[in-house]
Structures are given as C-alpha cells and as structure tokens.
Design a protein around this motif. Structure first.
Motif, PDB file in Angstrom:
ATOM      1  N   GLN A  39       3.858  -3.299  -1.466  1.00 39.07           N
ATOM      2  CA  GLN A  39       4.798  -3.795  -0.462  1.00 39.07           C
ATOM      3  C   GLN A  39       5.244  -5.195  -0.821  1.00 39.07           C
ATOM      4  O   GLN A  39       4.434  -6.040  -1.212  1.00 39.07           O
ATOM      5  CB  GLN A  39       4.131  -3.786   0.910  1.00 39.07           C
ATOM      6  N   ASN A  43      10.116  -5.394   3.182  1.00 36.76           N
ATOM      7  CA  ASN A  43      10.294  -4.000   2.784  1.00 36.76           C
ATOM      8  C   ASN A  43       9.132  -3.136   3.248  1.00 36.76           C
ATOM      9  O   ASN A  43       8.043  -3.625   3.545  1.00 36.76           O
ATOM     10  CB  ASN A  43      10.426  -3.895   1.265  1.00 36.76           C
ATOM     11  N   GLN A  44       9.382  -1.832   3.296  1.00 38.66           N
ATOM     12  CA  GLN A  44       8.329  -0.900   3.671  1.00 38.66           C
ATOM     13  C   GLN A  44       7.356  -0.700   2.513  1.00 38.66           C
ATOM     14  O   GLN A  44       7.705  -0.892   1.344  1.00 38.66           O
ATOM     15  CB  GLN A  44       8.943   0.448   4.071  1.00 38.66           C
ATOM     16  N   ARG A  45       6.154  -0.332   2.882  1.00 37.99           N
ATOM     17  CA  ARG A  45       5.161  -0.013   1.868  1.00 37.99           C
ATOM     18  C   ARG A  45       5.614   1.260   1.136  1.00 37.99           C
ATOM     19  O   ARG A  45       6.044   2.226   1.759  1.00 37.99           O
ATOM     20  CB  ARG A  45       3.799   0.206   2.537  1.00 37.99           C
ATOM     21  N   GLU A  46       5.526   1.234  -0.182  1.00 43.52           N
ATOM     22  CA  GLU A  46       5.983   2.374  -0.967  1.00 43.52           C
ATOM     23  C   GLU A  46       4.859   2.929  -1.835  1.00 43.52           C
ATOM     24  O   GLU A  46       3.967   2.199  -2.279  1.00 43.52           O
ATOM     25  CB  GLU A  46       7.172   1.986  -1.865  1.00 43.52           C
TER      26      GLU A  46
END
Length: 121
Positions: A39, A43-46
């Motif tokens: 992350q 931003n979103q955790r990917e």
C-alpha cells in the motif's frame, strides 16, 4: 489469535534486492494461503503475491518475473524475494494469512504490522 511478524524491509537502490520474511505465531492453527500485499499513501492495499499450502503461487503482473514467494509450512513462515526493484515498488508491504483453528475449524484472516520498502532512483 494468530499474529504475523514481518521483517526485512528497508532502503535499496533501483535494481537492488530485498528479502521479506513473515512468521506466524500462535497455537492450534493451520494456514491455507499466505501472501503479501502493499500500500502507498492515498491508495488501496493491493495484492502482490500469494502461495497456497501446497505451493501454488499467484503474482500481480507488475511483479511477475521479479518477485518470488516461498513458504516453510513447518515454521509457518512466508518469504518474499524481491529482485530488480523499481521505484514504483516503494510501499508498505503487509503479510497476510488465511486459515483455521483446530479443533473447531473456525476460520481466520490475519495481517502483519507492515514493513516499509523504499526503492531510490
């Protein structure tokens, strides 16, 4: 409760390598899938990569061919070897584990505390 303890983050130059480790601690549990997510601020955790108990792996396209996930089931530990690092790999990396407690088969999902990886250009 299963706790995940990560280690191995740090600062590295573009093209360098780092190895992350994540050990699960607790009692009476079985882990099915372990993985790494990352992350960046805002931003979103990917998803980065996952590995099943039998060793089946899955990688994000952005890290395919550069990162390698492995695990030691006896030690309940997962590793992430990161090679040919790029500045865009800079992020906080989180370990993840999914499994169940024994007896009872109650499922769980656990996250590590996160470790910073910074790749300088």
């Amino acid at each position: 409760q299963v706790q995940l303890v990560e280690s191995g983050g740090g600062l590295v130059q573009t093209g360098g390598s780092l190895r992350l480790s994540c050990a699960a601690a607790g009692s009476m549990f079985v882990i099915n899938v372990m993985g790494w997510y990352r992350q960046t601020p805002g931003n979103q955790r990917e998803l980065v990569t996952t590995i099943t108990r039998s060793g089946i792996t899955n990688y994000a396209d952005s890290v395919q061919g550069r990162f390698t996930i492995s695990r030691d089931n006896g030690k309940n530990t997962v590793y992430l070897q990161m090679d040919s690092l790029k500045p865009e790999d800079t992020a906080v990396y989180y370990c993840n584990a999914n499994g169940y407690y024994i007896p009872g088969l109650t499922e769980f999902t656990s996250w590590g505390q996160g470790t910073q990886v910074t790749v300088s250009s």
